[in-house]
Design an enzyme around this catalytic site. Structure first.
Site, mmCIF file in Angstrom:
data_model
loop_
_atom_site.group_PDB
_atom_site.id
_atom_site.type_symbol
_atom_site.label_atom_id
_atom_site.label_comp_id
_atom_site.label_asym_id
_atom_site.label_seq_id
_atom_site.Cartn_x
_atom_site.Cartn_y
_atom_site.Cartn_z
ATOM 1 N N LYS A 144 36.988 39.820 75.025
ATOM 2 C CA LYS A 144 35.515 40.981 74.975
ATOM 3 C C LYS A 144 34.271 39.454 76.112
ATOM 4 C CE LYS A 144 36.026 41.101 70.062
ATOM 5 N NZ LYS A 144 36.946 40.877 68.528
ATOM 6 N N GLN A 180 34.116 36.822 64.483
ATOM 7 C CA GLN A 180 35.635 37.530 65.034
ATOM 8 C C GLN A 180 36.972 36.939 63.264
ATOM 9 O OE1 GLN A 180 36.495 38.331 68.126
ATOM 10 N NE2 GLN A 180 38.319 38.660 67.002
ATOM 11 N N ASP A 239 30.331 46.000 65.394
ATOM 12 C CA ASP A 239 31.539 46.217 64.779
ATOM 13 C C ASP A 239 31.707 47.577 64.027
ATOM 14 O OD1 ASP A 239 33.719 44.891 66.402
ATOM 15 O OD2 ASP A 239 33.931 43.641 64.821
#
Length: 284
Positions: free
Chosen positions: A53, A97, A120
């Site tokens: 990322k 995460q 997300d």
């Protein structure tokens, strides 16, 4: 019949170039898109994902902030930090995460992120917007699959689509996206009876079942398009998907390889969501 390989690397590279242009436009207005990723603990797979990322953000000009918290951090400390980031106008996207350490409630943490910064696409507000056909952030993997289909010129409207898997992150949003594109959608899962009969009806088969090489040619209709969302490391130490590629490739008209299919698209769509958040395109 020659089978078309759907190249996720190439398509994700296209999207990254588009994101790069959007970032330039935003910086001309004095806005630098910023993604903050919080990682709790040192899970090795998570560290690899965070690195990917970071690399993608740096390439496109998105500011990347990586906040590492020790594994023993208590949930309230994490929730307080998320609240602070929600209030910080210089931060456009917040991503925690996963997986989190066992003492934390993933659902509570996901819900703490402001829907307007939930790049997300996991927050119930964004999930609800998707099912109602309203604007919101779409979970990155299914959004990536949709782009693979569209940019490969694969018609969805009126086609029989089968999604194998019903997770909140892939299966359910994937079904909603295909439905929004006027596909006729069936969701199959571990309790589906006569799974082969169901999948063999599919013109477009999306497999996200989490079992290595589970779907072989006997599950596939001649000429179908097969999208393999799974990723596993096989006994031979090679990466493979949920589909037995060697057998499936003989039967279908188009297929995603593993690696190099769906995988690169997930990060590309995350970047796209970040730019949309920074540009205020999605107002939640």
């Amino acid at each position: 019949m020659e089978t078309k390989l759907i190249d996720g690397k190439r398509i994700s590279a296209e999207i990254k170039e588009e994101v790069k242009e959007e970032v330039k436009k935003l910086s001309g207005k004095g806005i630098t898109p910023c993604l903050t990723v919080i990682q709790v603990g040192e899970d090795p797979a998570s560290s690899v994902y965070v690195r990917n990322k970071r690399k993608a953000c740096e390439y496109t000009g998105i500011r990347f902030v990586h906040e590492k918290l020790p594994k023993e951090t208590d949930q309230e400390t994490l929730l307080n930090r998320i609240r602070e980031l929600n209030e910080d106008s210089s931060v456009h996207g917040i991503l925690v995460q996963l997986p989190l350490p066992e003492h934390m409630d993933e659902q509570a943490v996901t819900r703490a992120i402001s829907p307007a910064k939930d790049v997300d696409g996991f927050h119930p507000v964004n999930a609800g917007s998707l099912f109602l056909g309203e604007k919101g952030f779409v979970s990155c993997t299914p959004a990536g699959v949709l782009q693979l289909l569209k940019r490969s010129g694969i018609e969805i409207a009126g086609r029989e689509c089968v999604v194998v898997g019903r997770s909140n992150i892939v299966g359910k949003p994937m079904a909603a996206l295909l439905l929004a594109e006027n596909g006729t959608v069936t969701v199959a899962h571990s309790r589906t009876q006569n799974l082969r009969e169901v999948t063999k009806r599919a013109d477009i088969l999306v497999v996200a079942i989490g079992r290595p090489r589970f779907v072989d040619d006997t599950y596939i209709k001649e000429g179908a398009v097969v999208i393999d969302v799974g990723i596993h490391r096989g006994e031979d130490n090679k990466l493979c998907g949920d589909v037995d590629f060697e057998k499936a490739v003989l039967k279908c008209s188009a297929i995603t390889p593993v690696p190099g299919g769906v995988g690169p698209m997930t990060v590309a769509m995350l970047l796209k969501n970040c730019v949309q958040a920074a540009g205020g395109e999605i107002d939640l």
